[in-house]
Design an enzyme around this catalytic site. Structure first.
Site, mmCIF file in Angstrom:
data_model
loop_
_atom_site.group_PDB
_atom_site.id
_atom_site.type_symbol
_atom_site.label_atom_id
_atom_site.label_comp_id
_atom_site.label_asym_id
_atom_site.label_seq_id
_atom_site.Cartn_x
_atom_site.Cartn_y
_atom_site.Cartn_z
ATOM 1 N N HIS A 80 0.864 -1.178 0.000
ATOM 2 C CA HIS A 80 0.000 0.000 0.000
ATOM 3 C C HIS A 80 0.899 1.226 0.000
ATOM 4 C CE1 HIS A 80 0.881 -0.553 4.243
ATOM 5 N NE2 HIS A 80 0.351 0.597 4.551
ATOM 6 N N HIS A 82 1.249 4.064 2.126
ATOM 7 C CA HIS A 82 1.633 4.924 3.234
ATOM 8 C C HIS A 82 3.127 5.226 3.142
ATOM 9 C CE1 HIS A 82 -2.054 3.946 5.956
ATOM 10 N NE2 HIS A 82 -2.266 4.998 5.166
ATOM 11 N N ASP A 84 5.642 5.111 4.964
ATOM 12 C CA ASP A 84 6.676 4.228 5.503
ATOM 13 C C ASP A 84 6.827 2.958 4.672
ATOM 14 O OD1 ASP A 84 4.076 3.630 6.457
ATOM 15 O OD2 ASP A 84 4.877 2.395 8.072
ATOM 16 N N HIS A 85 6.090 2.855 3.555
ATOM 17 C CA HIS A 85 6.109 1.633 2.744
ATOM 18 C C HIS A 85 6.606 1.843 1.314
ATOM 19 C CE1 HIS A 85 3.938 -1.240 5.415
ATOM 20 N NE2 HIS A 85 3.661 -0.104 6.015
#
Length: 291
Positions: A80, A82, A84-85
Site C-alpha cells: 500500500h 503509506h 513508511d512503505h
C-alpha cells in the site's frame, strides 16, 4: 491487541528467514512502526522481488542494494502507499531499472489528525495487480491477495513455493492495524480478515513486527478483538449519546498519548460501519443508537 514479539532486528542488515526470503529493517521506529518498516527480498537465484521498499532514506536504499547484490530485481512490490512503505520504490527503480508492480496509486488526506504515516504522493506503479494475479522469477511465484480495509488499495503477496504471506499492515506481528476513515474501512477490513482466516498460509511476514506462525489463530483473535470493540461501543451508547473522545477515554484505559488520535479514528471506523448497517446515527459530533 498485541500479538507476537521478537528482539529488535538489526537495522540495514539482510536477515534470512527462509531459503527464498530475506528481511531488511529500515531505521524508522515509531509508535506505529515498532522497530521500523521491514522490506523483504524474495528469491535466492538470479531474480529477486522487493516487497515494501520502505521510506526514501539513503541508508535503507543502500542496504537493499547491498542485499540484492548481483541479482536482477524483476519487481518492486508495494502492499500500500503509506509513506513508511512505498517512497523508496522510485529511487530503487532508478538504481535497478526494475518496474514498480503491486497496489494502485492512492493519495488522500485524512479527515483528522493521524499519527501513522500519511499517503505517498510520489508513488507511480508501472503495473497494478488485481486479486489473484501472479509474478514469477527464478524459483518463486508471488500471488496478489486483495485485502482492503487498512487502506482501500492494500494487497498482500502469497509466496506459493513456501506458503508464506507478506501481510504489509493488514496483519502486523505486534499489534492490530489502524483503520482510519475515509479510506480505511472497518467493514472491508473485517471481510479481508475473514478471507485470510479461510486461507492456509503457513507464516505471515508483516511490514512491522515478528513473523507469525500461528496464522489462523492470530487472525481469529484479531477478528474477535474487533468484534469486542464493536460491542464496547454499543454498550457505551446504551447509556445515551456520546462523542467519540468520551468513548475513547472510557474504552482505552492507560493508552499511550501518542495513540489517542488513532484510537479515535478506529472508533469512528467502527461507528461508520455500524451506521452503514443501521445500528447507530450521528448528530453533529455525537453518536447514538438508532433504537
Amino acid at each position: 491487541m498485541a500479538s507476537q514479539t521478537e528482539p529488535a532486528p538489526p537495522v540495514g542488515t539482510a536477515v534470512t528467514l527462509e531459503p527464498l526470503v530475506r528481511r531488511v529493517l529500515a531505521d524508522n521506529p515509531s509508535a506505529f512502526t515498532l522497530h521500523g518498516t521491514q522490506s523483504y527480498l524474495v528469491g535466492a537465484g538470479r531474480d529477486v522481488a522487493v516487497i515494501d521498499p520502505g521510506p526514501d532514506e539513503a541508508e535503507h536504499i543502500d542496504a537493499l542494494i547491498a542485499a540484492i547484490g548481483d541479482a536482477r530485481v524483476v519487481a518492486i512490490c508495494c502492499t500500500h502507499t503509506h509513506r513508511d512503505h512505498s517512497p523508496a520504490a522510485a529511487p530503487l527503480k532508478q538504481r535497478t531499472g526494475a518496474p514498480i508492480i503491486g497496489c494502485a496509486a492512492l493519495n488522500l488526506e485524512s479527515i483528522g489528525p493521524r499519527g501513522d504515516a500519511p499517503f505517498d504522493p510520489t508513488y507511480t506503479p508501472d503495473r497494478v495487480l488485481a486479486d489473484g494475479e501472479r509474478l514469477t522469477g527464478d524459483g518463486w511465484t508471488l500471488t496478489a491477495v486483495a485485502t482492503p480495509g487498512h487502506t482501500s488499495n492494500h494487497l498482500c503477496f502469497a509466496l506459493e513455493e513456501s506458503g508464506a504471506l507478506f501481510t504489509g499492515d493488514h496483519v502486523m506481528g505486534w499489534s492490530t492495524t489502524v483503520v482510519i476513515p475515509p479510506d480505511g474501512d472497518m467493514g472491508q477490513y473485517m471481510a479481508s480478515m475473514e478471507l485470510l482466516h479461510q486461507r492456509e498460509d503457513k507464516v505471515y511476514y508483516p511490514a512491522h513486527g515478528a513473523p507469525v506462525t500461528n496464522t489462523r489463530q492470530l487472525v481469529r483473535g484479531m477478528i474477535g478483538h474487533r468484534r469486542q470493540r464493536e460491542r464496547q461501543i454499543l454498550r457505551q451508547l446504551q447509556d445515551g449519546p456520546k462523542p467519540i473522545p468520551a468513548m475513547v477515554t472510557a474504552m482505552y484505559k492507560g493508552l499511550d498519548s501518542r495513540l489517542v488520535g488513532a484510537a479515535g479514528m478506529s472508533v469512528l471506523a467502527h461507528l461508520t460501519d455500524l451506521a452503514r448497517r443501521g445500528e447507530v446515527v450521528s448528530t453533529d459530533d455525537t453518536w447514538s443508537l438508532t433504537n
